[in-house]
Design a protein around this motif. Structure first.
Motif, PDB file in Angstrom:
ATOM      1  N   UNK A 152       0.845  -1.202   0.000  1.00 27.07           N
ATOM      2  CA  UNK A 152       0.000   0.000   0.000  1.00 27.07           C
ATOM      3  C   UNK A 152       0.880   1.252   0.000  1.00 27.07           C
ATOM      4  N   UNK A 153       0.424   2.332  -0.640  1.00 28.00           N
ATOM      5  CA  UNK A 153       1.174   3.591  -0.542  1.00 28.00           C
ATOM      6  C   UNK A 153       1.248   4.022   0.923  1.00 28.00           C
ATOM      7  N   UNK A 154       2.408   4.562   1.336  1.00 29.19           N
ATOM      8  CA  UNK A 154       2.494   5.019   2.721  1.00 29.19           C
ATOM      9  C   UNK A 154       1.477   6.138   2.930  1.00 29.19           C
ATOM     10  N   UNK A 155       0.860   6.143   4.095  1.00 34.75           N
ATOM     11  CA  UNK A 155      -0.275   7.034   4.327  1.00 34.75           C
ATOM     12  C   UNK A 155      -0.409   7.344   5.811  1.00 34.75           C
ATOM     13  N   UNK A 156      -1.487   8.057   6.120  1.00 34.54           N
ATOM     14  CA  UNK A 156      -1.847   8.262   7.509  1.00 34.54           C
ATOM     15  C   UNK A 156      -2.617   7.052   8.008  1.00 34.54           C
ATOM     16  N   UNK A 157      -3.250   7.199   9.156  1.00 35.50           N
ATOM     17  CA  UNK A 157      -3.902   6.051   9.782  1.00 35.50           C
ATOM     18  C   UNK A 157      -5.416   6.048   9.612  1.00 35.50           C
ATOM     19  N   UNK A 158      -5.941   6.967   8.813  1.00 35.23           N
ATOM     20  CA  UNK A 158      -7.387   7.006   8.636  1.00 35.23           C
ATOM     21  C   UNK A 158      -7.917   5.711   8.046  1.00 35.23           C
ATOM     22  N   UNK A 159      -8.952   5.152   8.683  1.00 34.62           N
ATOM     23  CA  UNK A 159      -9.642   3.930   8.226  1.00 34.62           C
ATOM     24  C   UNK A 159      -8.763   2.679   8.249  1.00 34.62           C
ATOM     25  N   UNK A 160      -7.610   2.745   8.912  1.00 33.11           N
ATOM     26  CA  UNK A 160      -6.750   1.561   8.969  1.00 33.11           C
ATOM     27  C   UNK A 160      -7.093   0.657  10.151  1.00 33.11           C
ATOM     28  N   UNK A 161      -7.881   1.186  11.119  1.00 32.61           N
ATOM     29  CA  UNK A 161      -8.205   0.425  12.329  1.00 32.61           C
ATOM     30  C   UNK A 161      -9.685   0.600  12.653  1.00 32.61           C
ATOM     31  N   UNK A 162     -10.202  -0.366  13.402  1.00 35.73           N
ATOM     32  CA  UNK A 162     -11.547  -0.181  13.936  1.00 35.73           C
ATOM     33  C   UNK A 162     -11.563   1.090  14.799  1.00 35.73           C
ATOM     34  N   UNK A 163     -12.718   1.777  14.895  1.00 34.34           N
ATOM     35  CA  UNK A 163     -12.767   3.059  15.605  1.00 34.34           C
ATOM     36  C   UNK A 163     -12.219   3.020  17.029  1.00 34.34           C
ATOM     37  N   UNK A 164     -12.535   1.955  17.777  1.00 34.27           N
ATOM     38  CA  UNK A 164     -12.035   1.893  19.154  1.00 34.27           C
ATOM     39  C   UNK A 164     -10.525   1.676  19.201  1.00 34.27           C
ATOM     40  N   UNK A 165     -10.000   0.909  18.261  1.00 31.70           N
ATOM     41  CA  UNK A 165      -8.553   0.722  18.204  1.00 31.70           C
ATOM     42  C   UNK A 165      -7.865   2.035  17.794  1.00 31.70           C
ATOM     43  N   UNK A 166      -8.473   2.746  16.871  1.00 29.23           N
ATOM     44  CA  UNK A 166      -7.945   4.052  16.473  1.00 29.23           C
ATOM     45  C   UNK A 166      -7.865   4.972  17.692  1.00 29.23           C
ATOM     46  N   UNK A 167      -8.888   4.947  18.525  1.00 31.41           N
ATOM     47  CA  UNK A 167      -8.920   5.785  19.725  1.00 31.41           C
ATOM     48  C   UNK A 167      -7.864   5.340  20.734  1.00 31.41           C
ATOM     49  N   UNK A 168      -7.690   4.025  20.856  1.00 28.69           N
ATOM     50  CA  UNK A 168      -6.707   3.513  21.816  1.00 28.69           C
ATOM     51  C   UNK A 168      -5.280   3.864  21.411  1.00 28.69           C
ATOM     52  N   UNK A 169      -5.019   3.934  20.108  1.00 34.27           N
ATOM     53  CA  UNK A 169      -3.671   4.246  19.620  1.00 34.27           C
ATOM     54  C   UNK A 169      -3.409   5.753  19.515  1.00 34.27           C
ATOM     55  N   UNK A 170      -4.464   6.540  19.602  1.00 34.88           N
ATOM     56  CA  UNK A 170      -4.341   7.983  19.387  1.00 34.88           C
ATOM     57  C   UNK A 170      -3.299   8.673  20.267  1.00 34.88           C
ATOM     58  N   UNK A 171      -3.121   8.293  21.548  1.00 33.25           N
ATOM     59  CA  UNK A 171      -2.120   8.997  22.363  1.00 33.25           C
ATOM     60  C   UNK A 171      -0.706   8.945  21.794  1.00 33.25           C
TER      61      UNK A 171
END
Length: 320
Positions: A152-171
């Motif tokens: 995949x082209x290198x990118x940000x993290x949008x839509x790469x994780x389930x919403x709760x996992x995205x929130x857990x990794x946000x810090x």
């Protein structure tokens, strides 16, 4: 002689003189007498010279320029500068010891910093090799071989994780996300491997790792990474519903989160995905476990993570 009533005027003898009532002796030479010398002016006193440096004068201005005090002041100032300089140097050295910033005369970065730069400084084939050998990585210690089918082209993290996992990794923040999808030798399984490069420092990564471990966030079905479904490949139908097993690891020696998620290449949906740790247990009887999809996810993630650490070691090696 004169008689009574006569006056007599004495005539001085040759060489004698008479003045009034006083009489001086003859002016002829007599015995030598000591005549004291007239008083003389006392000699000028010699200037007092101290042990300090004498004053000097500026020829142009004729003003006193005290070299002694100035020289002493200069010495004190030089000593102060030397002490300050040593203090600054010592502080810098101490700082480099504490932070490991590679200030030992080389440009070699510390391992944590070097790992954080790999996403843009290392060829993709080194992070995601075209072929990954998994000797003993399959069920019962069988060998596995995975072939890369898409990057995949290198990118940000949008839509790469389930919403709760995205929130857990946000810090930890998302600096860059790299992903590749592999298939096994039979082309019946597909696995997406991901490297999330964070913005966190070592302390923050340590906190995040403990949180995931203590709260079991890496094994919850509502906190799963999403696959990369590459069009035109056997992974084209690899979506959220096809996720069968996964693993996720928050590294503490690098600002990186590694993960892998596996599924069937035929696009079948999986109702109850299992964490790789559970699917790899010897007594696991689910279809996911018996297919070895837990082994695919864990085996591929382990080897990519191992390759990452090897690359960091090479980047931080000091020349002999």
């Amino acid at each position: 002689m004169s008689g009574p009533g006569e006056s007599f005027t004495a005539e001085p003898f040759p060489g004698e003189s008479f003045t009034g009532e006083s009489f001086t002796g003859p002016s002829r030479p007599g015995p030598a007498r000591h005549v004291p010398a007239p008083p003389q002016e006392p000699p000028p006193l010699r200037p007092f010279v101290s042990l300090a440096s004498p004053d000097t004068y500026d020829v142009d201005t004729a003003r006193v320029r005290p070299t002694g005090p100035r020289r002493r002041t200069g010495v004190v100032a030089a000593a102060a500068c030397a002490v300050l300089g040593l203090g600054l140097i010592g502080g810098a050295v101490t700082g480099s010891w504490l932070t490991g910033d590679g200030s030992d005369g080389s440009d070699t970065p510390d391992a944590f910093t070097a790992a954080g730069d790999l996403w843009h400084s290392v060829p993709v084939d080194k992070l995601f090799p075209p072929t990954v050998m998994g000797n003993g990585a399959g069920p019962g210690g069988s060998d596995r071989t995975w072939t890369r089918i898409a990057v995949a082209p290198d990118s940000g993290c949008g839509d790469a994780f389930d919403p709760l996992l995205q929130k857990a990794l946000a810090p930890a923040g998302c600096l860059r996300l790299l992903r590749a999808t592999y298939t096994d030798a039979t082309r019946s399984h597909v696995t997406t491997i991901g490297l999330l490069f964070t913005k966190a420092d070592a302390a923050a990564m340590g906190v995040l790792s403990r949180r995931f471990e203590e709260q079991g966030l890496d094994s919850r079905r509502d906190l799963m990474p999403r696959p990369y479904a590459a069009e035109g490949t056997v992974a084209a139908g690899f979506g959220d519903d096809q996720r069968a097993s996964w693993t996720l690891s928050v590294l503490t020696d690098a600002p990186v989160v590694t993960y892998a998620v596996s599924g069937f290449a035929d696009g079948r949906a999986v109702g109850e995905p299992q964490p790789a740790e559970d699917a790899m247990k010897a007594d696991a009887t689910t279809a996911v476990a018996q297919a070895g999809l837990g082994h695919d996810a864990q085996g591929l993630a382990d080897r990519v993570e191992r390759s990452l650490r090897k690359t960091v070691d090479s980047a931080t090696e000091k020349p002999s």
